[in-house]
Scaffold this motif. Sequence first.
Motif, PDB file in Angstrom:
ATOM      1  N   UNK A   1      80.399 -40.465  -4.827  1.00 41.21           N
ATOM      2  CA  UNK A   1      80.781 -39.358  -5.711  1.00 41.21           C
ATOM      3  C   UNK A   1      82.296 -39.310  -5.796  1.00 41.21           C
ATOM      4  N   UNK A   2      82.812 -39.053  -7.008  1.00 42.06           N
ATOM      5  CA  UNK A   2      84.247 -38.896  -7.210  1.00 42.06           C
ATOM      6  C   UNK A   2      84.487 -37.699  -8.120  1.00 42.06           C
ATOM      7  N   UNK A   3      85.568 -36.938  -7.837  1.00 42.57           N
ATOM      8  CA  UNK A   3      85.871 -35.726  -8.609  1.00 42.57           C
ATOM      9  C   UNK A   3      87.361 -35.642  -8.883  1.00 42.57           C
ATOM     10  N   UNK A   4      87.703 -35.299 -10.116  1.00 48.33           N
ATOM     11  CA  UNK A   4      89.095 -35.103 -10.512  1.00 48.33           C
ATOM     12  C   UNK A   4      89.272 -33.658 -10.948  1.00 48.33           C
ATOM     13  N   UNK A   5      90.247 -32.980 -10.369  1.00 45.11           N
ATOM     14  CA  UNK A   5      90.511 -31.572 -10.674  1.00 45.11           C
ATOM     15  C   UNK A   5      91.905 -31.454 -11.273  1.00 45.11           C
ATOM     16  N   UNK A   6      91.970 -30.898 -12.475  1.00 49.29           N
ATOM     17  CA  UNK A   6      93.227 -30.788 -13.208  1.00 49.29           C
ATOM     18  C   UNK A   6      93.511 -29.323 -13.536  1.00 49.29           C
ATOM     19  N   UNK A   7      94.467 -28.688 -12.830  1.00 46.48           N
ATOM     20  CA  UNK A   7      94.798 -27.278 -13.129  1.00 46.48           C
ATOM     21  C   UNK A   7      95.322 -27.116 -14.549  1.00 46.48           C
ATOM     22  N   UNK A   8      94.983 -25.994 -15.170  1.00 46.24           N
ATOM     23  CA  UNK A   8      95.486 -25.720 -16.505  1.00 46.24           C
ATOM     24  C   UNK A   8      96.960 -25.327 -16.483  1.00 46.24           C
ATOM     25  N   UNK A   9      97.371 -24.723 -15.350  1.00 45.01           N
ATOM     26  CA  UNK A   9      98.771 -24.359 -15.172  1.00 45.01           C
ATOM     27  C   UNK A   9      99.197 -24.755 -13.768  1.00 45.01           C
ATOM     28  N   UNK A  10     100.402 -25.246 -13.645  1.00 51.05           N
ATOM     29  CA  UNK A  10     100.910 -25.655 -12.339  1.00 51.05           C
ATOM     30  C   UNK A  10     100.941 -24.464 -11.377  1.00 51.05           C
ATOM     31  N   UNK A  11     100.391 -24.680 -10.195  1.00 40.94           N
ATOM     32  CA  UNK A  11     100.358 -23.630  -9.195  1.00 40.94           C
ATOM     33  C   UNK A  11      99.194 -22.681  -9.318  1.00 40.94           C
ATOM     34  N   UNK A  12      98.365 -22.822 -10.369  1.00 42.27           N
ATOM     35  CA  UNK A  12      97.195 -21.975 -10.566  1.00 42.27           C
ATOM     36  C   UNK A  12      95.924 -22.720 -10.158  1.00 42.27           C
ATOM     37  N   UNK A  13      94.861 -21.980  -9.862  1.00 41.69           N
ATOM     38  CA  UNK A  13      93.627 -22.593  -9.374  1.00 41.69           C
ATOM     39  C   UNK A  13      92.546 -22.746 -10.429  1.00 41.69           C
TER      40      UNK A  13
END
Length: 226
Positions: free
Chosen positions: A141-153
Amino acid sequence: MRRSPALLCSLALLTLPVVAHAADDEQLWTTANVTVKLGEKWRLSQEVVARFSDTRNGLYEIESNTLLGYRISKKVTIWAGYTHDPLYNSGDFTVMEHRARQQVTFDNLIKIGPGTLSARLRLEQRWREGIDGTAWRLRPYVKFVLPFQEGKKTALVLSHESFIDINDTSFQTVHGEERMRNLIAITTPLSKSINAEIGYLNQHGFRPGRPDTSDNVASFSLNFTL
């Protein structure tokens, strides 16, 4: 940074449904997961997944996963536990499946631009009551997480998981890759200890000699950290 768009596009393409020559099913999956810190190194995880299908006329699975984890390092945790998995058809119980599960998780393994890549390698042994045989299965399994704003979750989530059958039994008949799951979702914190994720998942099943299957899944999960 220059590698990030290419990787993002590649992962996004993986989440598109594979519909050619496939039998479609519309599904809903709901998940609740609680992770409890038992100390500096130890973790206890309890997850319950309820799955509903259009072609199977409602509820067809309630998967309960209990895992004990030990953190080897900040990024690596090893886990072992048990899965209780009753199966249903039209809401009526059909068969009980039991699983032993072992896995290693790699959290925030690589940072690619503003996003992070995580991975997991899971091994399962499966038994069904009244049916002979132990089915072995590997699930990378592989997952990529890309915040919409820097420093936000709040973030975009892209993931891929393959199910690789190691052996054949009467209920595990596809030797090699039996299915894959590709997810595109939005994750956001509801509070300091609760996180919600909602998205679309395509589960493509490989069926040698028969039409493949393609499950279009609305996925919703709540994750609690205590």
